[in-house]
Design a protein around this motif. Structure first.
Motif, PDB file in Angstrom:
ATOM      1  N   LEU B 143       0.838  -1.213   0.000  1.00  0.00           N
ATOM      2  CA  LEU B 143       0.000   0.000   0.000  1.00  0.00           C
ATOM      3  C   LEU B 143       0.870   1.260   0.000  1.00  0.00           C
ATOM      4  O   LEU B 143       0.618   2.218  -0.728  1.00  0.00           O
ATOM      5  N   LEU B 144       1.921   1.236   0.833  1.00  0.00           N
ATOM      6  CA  LEU B 144       2.819   2.394   0.906  1.00  0.00           C
ATOM      7  C   LEU B 144       3.488   2.657  -0.440  1.00  0.00           C
ATOM      8  O   LEU B 144       3.642   3.799  -0.855  1.00  0.00           O
ATOM      9  N   LYS B 145       3.910   1.560  -1.105  1.00  0.00           N
ATOM     10  CA  LYS B 145       4.681   1.701  -2.346  1.00  0.00           C
ATOM     11  C   LYS B 145       3.822   1.895  -3.578  1.00  0.00           C
ATOM     12  O   LYS B 145       4.202   2.606  -4.501  1.00  0.00           O
ATOM     13  N   GLU B 146       2.654   1.219  -3.572  1.00  0.00           N
ATOM     14  CA  GLU B 146       1.874   1.212  -4.807  1.00  0.00           C
ATOM     15  C   GLU B 146       0.550   1.955  -4.694  1.00  0.00           C
ATOM     16  O   GLU B 146      -0.082   2.268  -5.702  1.00  0.00           O
ATOM     17  N   GLY B 147       0.073   2.168  -3.460  1.00  0.00           N
ATOM     18  CA  GLY B 147      -1.213   2.834  -3.297  1.00  0.00           C
ATOM     19  C   GLY B 147      -2.363   1.879  -3.573  1.00  0.00           C
ATOM     20  O   GLY B 147      -2.170   0.664  -3.733  1.00  0.00           O
ATOM     21  N   TYR B 148      -3.567   2.430  -3.671  1.00  0.00           N
ATOM     22  CA  TYR B 148      -4.780   1.631  -3.856  1.00  0.00           C
ATOM     23  C   TYR B 148      -5.758   2.493  -4.632  1.00  0.00           C
ATOM     24  O   TYR B 148      -5.865   3.698  -4.380  1.00  0.00           O
ATOM     25  N   PRO B 153       0.757   6.806  -4.079  1.00  0.00           N
ATOM     26  CA  PRO B 153       1.496   6.048  -3.055  1.00  0.00           C
ATOM     27  C   PRO B 153       2.234   6.980  -2.091  1.00  0.00           C
ATOM     28  O   PRO B 153       2.813   7.984  -2.511  1.00  0.00           O
ATOM     29  N   ALA B 154       2.221   6.613  -0.811  1.00  0.00           N
ATOM     30  CA  ALA B 154       2.841   7.458   0.216  1.00  0.00           C
ATOM     31  C   ALA B 154       4.316   7.706  -0.079  1.00  0.00           C
ATOM     32  O   ALA B 154       4.825   8.815   0.149  1.00  0.00           O
ATOM     33  N   VAL B 155       5.031   6.700  -0.577  1.00  0.00           N
ATOM     34  CA  VAL B 155       6.471   6.885  -0.822  1.00  0.00           C
ATOM     35  C   VAL B 155       6.736   7.967  -1.857  1.00  0.00           C
ATOM     36  O   VAL B 155       7.810   8.566  -1.877  1.00  0.00           O
ATOM     37  N   GLU B 156       5.744   8.235  -2.712  1.00  0.00           N
ATOM     38  CA  GLU B 156       5.964   9.264  -3.737  1.00  0.00           C
ATOM     39  C   GLU B 156       5.817  10.679  -3.190  1.00  0.00           C
ATOM     40  O   GLU B 156       6.451  11.608  -3.690  1.00  0.00           O
ATOM     41  N   ARG B 280      -6.255  14.772  -5.120  1.00  0.00           N
ATOM     42  CA  ARG B 280      -5.262  13.714  -4.918  1.00  0.00           C
ATOM     43  C   ARG B 280      -5.271  13.259  -3.463  1.00  0.00           C
ATOM     44  O   ARG B 280      -5.421  14.070  -2.547  1.00  0.00           O
ATOM     45  N   TYR B 281      -5.087  11.983  -3.264  1.00  0.00           N
ATOM     46  CA  TYR B 281      -5.101  11.480  -1.880  1.00  0.00           C
ATOM     47  C   TYR B 281      -4.074  10.368  -1.703  1.00  0.00           C
ATOM     48  O   TYR B 281      -3.684   9.713  -2.674  1.00  0.00           O
ATOM     49  N   THR B 282      -3.645  10.208  -0.452  1.00  0.00           N
ATOM     50  CA  THR B 282      -2.678   9.168  -0.115  1.00  0.00           C
ATOM     51  C   THR B 282      -3.235   8.344   1.028  1.00  0.00           C
ATOM     52  O   THR B 282      -3.748   8.900   2.003  1.00  0.00           O
ATOM     53  N   ILE B 283      -3.142   7.031   0.878  1.00  0.00           N
ATOM     54  CA  ILE B 283      -3.659   6.148   1.930  1.00  0.00           C
ATOM     55  C   ILE B 283      -2.497   5.571   2.723  1.00  0.00           C
ATOM     56  O   ILE B 283      -1.599   4.930   2.164  1.00  0.00           O
ATOM     57  N   TYR B 284      -2.509   5.886   4.017  1.00  0.00           N
ATOM     58  CA  TYR B 284      -1.542   5.231   4.894  1.00  0.00           C
ATOM     59  C   TYR B 284      -2.203   3.983   5.439  1.00  0.00           C
ATOM     60  O   TYR B 284      -3.410   3.964   5.685  1.00  0.00           O
ATOM     61  N   PRO B 285      -1.416   2.956   5.659  1.00  0.00           N
ATOM     62  CA  PRO B 285      -1.986   1.702   6.158  1.00  0.00           C
ATOM     63  C   PRO B 285      -2.612   1.916   7.530  1.00  0.00           C
ATOM     64  O   PRO B 285      -2.375   2.932   8.189  1.00  0.00           O
ATOM     65  N   PRO B 286      -3.415   0.959   7.971  1.00  0.00           N
ATOM     66  CA  PRO B 286      -3.977   1.002   9.320  1.00  0.00           C
ATOM     67  C   PRO B 286      -2.858   1.240  10.329  1.00  0.00           C
ATOM     68  O   PRO B 286      -1.713   0.890  10.060  1.00  0.00           O
ATOM     69  N   VAL B 287      -3.222   1.764  11.464  1.00  0.00           N
ATOM     70  CA  VAL B 287      -2.307   2.174  12.531  1.00  0.00           C
ATOM     71  C   VAL B 287      -1.300   3.192  12.053  1.00  0.00           C
ATOM     72  O   VAL B 287      -0.288   3.418  12.683  1.00  0.00           O
ATOM     73  N   ALA B 288      -1.621   3.821  10.950  1.00  0.00           N
ATOM     74  CA  ALA B 288      -0.755   4.865  10.442  1.00  0.00           C
ATOM     75  C   ALA B 288      -0.796   6.066  11.363  1.00  0.00           C
ATOM     76  O   ALA B 288      -1.812   6.362  11.968  1.00  0.00           O
ATOM     77  N   ASN B 289       0.309   6.755  11.460  1.00  0.00           N
ATOM     78  CA  ASN B 289       0.335   8.030  12.156  1.00  0.00           C
ATOM     79  C   ASN B 289       1.100   8.987  11.278  1.00  0.00           C
ATOM     80  O   ASN B 289       2.217   9.342  11.556  1.00  0.00           O
ATOM     81  N   PRO B 290       0.454   9.403  10.166  1.00  0.00           N
ATOM     82  CA  PRO B 290       1.180  10.254   9.225  1.00  0.00           C
ATOM     83  C   PRO B 290       1.787  11.448   9.960  1.00  0.00           C
ATOM     84  O   PRO B 290       1.161  12.026  10.829  1.00  0.00           O
ATOM     85  N   VAL B 291       2.962  11.782   9.538  1.00  0.00           N
ATOM     86  CA  VAL B 291       3.774  12.794  10.197  1.00  0.00           C
ATOM     87  C   VAL B 291       3.012  14.022  10.681  1.00  0.00           C
ATOM     88  O   VAL B 291       2.558  14.844   9.892  1.00  0.00           O
ATOM     89  N   LEU B 292       2.921  14.170  11.963  1.00  0.00           N
ATOM     90  CA  LEU B 292       2.421  15.395  12.586  1.00  0.00           C
ATOM     91  C   LEU B 292       1.004  15.800  12.201  1.00  0.00           C
ATOM     92  O   LEU B 292       0.555  16.864  12.581  1.00  0.00           O
TER      93      LEU B 292
END
Lengths: 361, 361
Positions: B143-148, B153-156, B280-292
């Motif tokens: 999910l982080l690398k490829e998105g859904y 994708p978050a890495v991008e 545009r949107y980015t999905i972090y996996p469950p239990v994600a705590n996107p930075v700040l």
């Protein structure tokens, strides 16, 4: 003390000895100007035969304790800071959740401190720390146990239970019980104390914070022949050797120990006076720091290089609670456990008497 | 959000779905009453098909980040006190010179803390700490690398350099450089942070003091399937096992993680809306705590036992600086790096739209 001279001049016409006065008003600042003063006036001060520090030295039980020498003190501050380290937060604390991706200067400070002392906190783990310790001598220990002249040996009047009660402690380090052992540690050991530590969120409740720095303060006591500059260097070398080159080490205060012979003529004159007035007294060995009653005085500036003068302090009388709201001095004498506590009159007489006794030696 | 229902009722006559409202005003206190609320109203809440948390979720670049689940948090306080230990000063700090004969609760605290983490402060050294960690899954990493769906994708979109600049840090722990590695640690690792520490003399200059106690605060982040009570017990067991039975361990706050499927119907409805509005949107996996940018929300009370409801949060729009003097929300839309940031109007429309999309699923 000045009254004493007026009285002697009126009664006898002249003083029994010549005097050089040194007044100082800097004790609370650690007498920082005294070394320079001694250097500047070295030639004049060299003409002295000894140094007398007029201070009343009976405790509240009536026992007199002449002041002989003093231990050395070094006060330092340690700081671990992300800015100096180059890792973790560098300018301000950040959200605690970021610990997952950031290094912590706070943990680094804990790990660094942990290398300084043994697991029980009682032995200094810095290489070479104990190399130069030259006390107690056989004579020091004999003095504690047997006393000198008519003095009461320290081991006889030192009561660990009273100290425990005063300090609200249940035991001493290493479960020391015998007065002799406790006195030996108190008078002749070197210690590395953690006086204070702070960093990050210290308020009530919870705040999730990854601090960028932690500070701690440390008071070090040292003894003959340890050298203050050498000890400071050894701390720095320890930090560097353990990979803590970035940890800031600041010297906030400090002065050397003063090693004074308890048989020096000024001290002997004091014993003369105590015996003349029938006052019980106890002699602690040089570099003694009798429990909580030692004045902080710059004995080292006279006892050490370049003057190397015999020095001692004391007189009859009792005062207490220095620096506290109810600081006091006994004006009229009274009976106490070990004998009569002299008031101002006895104090002045004893100071005059010290001068006469010294003149006879 | 309430405006949305009024508008829908006026335009369409009735809502596309049935709603149960849960209002809570306790977020700042850690939503401490929510678990009881859920227990008390379990039968009513069970009738729900999902939980929607209406909150604007575009960042200041215009990128939307739906809220899915949350990590677990445990906040503790540790205290080493001579009164509890039975050694050293027990009721008040005493003169620092007494370190020569007394044990130090302050040094004990340092030694105790030092056992909790590795030398670099980054690994928790408590036995069994990592036993139950069950993230990231292969799917999480994909999910982080490829998105859904059409997500970015978050890495991008994750730029470590921007984070470094924001936080004023020069490097991440272990010198992580690749966005993927940094995100992996940030989203799925467990940490034991030192939030604050204090004891003894912390004022300016020098004061020679042997403190009777030192306290520290620690914030712990944990992940599925780690259990908050189990972790707390493991900390206690570690202290006891290392001879620190006397060290007080207090639990100040905490809640479990929430594991939410990023394909749950509420989340899918959110993606529908982002795509419908061309955001545009980015999905972090469950239990994600996107930075700040993660809201502290009690997702676990709905996502966990006994309800196990699908839950997600988000909408168009942007606000920031929560809790700060200049807290703001964007009222009129504007262009940004990743596209249009919607104002209040778009925010309300998107919330209505979520309801319709969910109704269709």
């Amino acid at each position: 003390f000045l009254n004493v001279f007026e009285s002697i001049q009126q009664a006898a016409g002249e003083l029994p000895i010549n005097l050089i006065f040194v007044f100082e008003g800097e004790e609370e600042r650690g007498s920082v100007s005294m070394p320079k003063f001694v250097r500047d006036y070295e030639q004049k001060l060299r003409r002295a035969d000894g140094v007398y520090f007029p201070i009343c030295s009976q405790d509240r039980n009536g026992l007199a304790r002449p002041s002989l020498g003093s231990e050395g003190i070094l006060y330092i501050e340690l700081e671990t800071n992300g800015a100096l380290w180059g890792r973790g937060p560098t300018q301000f604390g950040v959200h605690g959740g970021l610990k997952r991706i950031l290094d912590s200067p706070a943990w680094r400070h804990i790990k660094m401190l942990s290398t300084l002392v043994s697991d029980d906190g009682n032995r200094v783990e810095i290489e070479g720390w104990y190399d130069d310790v030259a006390v107690p001598s056989e004579e020091d220990l004999r003095l504690l146990k047997e006393g000198y002249r008519h003095s009461t040996p320290a081991v006889e009047v030192f009561d660990p239970e009273i100290l425990k009660e005063m300090l609200k402690v249940k035991c001493f380090k290493g479960d020391l019980e015998r007065p002799e052992e406790i006195l030996r540690e108190m008078l002749f050991s070197t210690s590395f104390n953690l006086d204070g530590i702070w960093g990050g969120w210290t308020g009530p409740g919870t705040k999730t914070l990854l601090p960028h720095k932690v500070m701690s303060k440390h008071n070090i006591r040292f003894v003959p022949k340890q050298d203050i500059d050498d000890l400071f260097r050894k701390i720095r070398a320890h930090l560097d050797g353990h990979g803590y080159e970035d940890v800031a080490l600041r010297r906030l205060a400090g002065y050397p120990w003063a090693l004074v012979d308890h048989k020096n003529p000024v001290a002997e004159s004091l014993y003369d006076v105590f015996e003349e007035f029938g006052v019980r007294y106890t002699i602690y060995p040089p570099v003694a720091n009798p429990v909580l009653t030692s004045p902080a005085w710059p004995a080292y500036v006279f006892a050490g290089e370049p003057l190397k003068l015999p020095i001692a302090g004391g007189a009859l009388g009792h005062g207490g609670l220095a620096h506290s709201p109810n600081e006091y001095i006994v004006v009229e004498g009274c009976e106490a456990k070990y004998g009569y506590i002299h008031g101002l009159e006895g104090m002045e007489k004893s100071m005059a008497s010290v001068l006469y006794h010294f003149a006879q030696r």
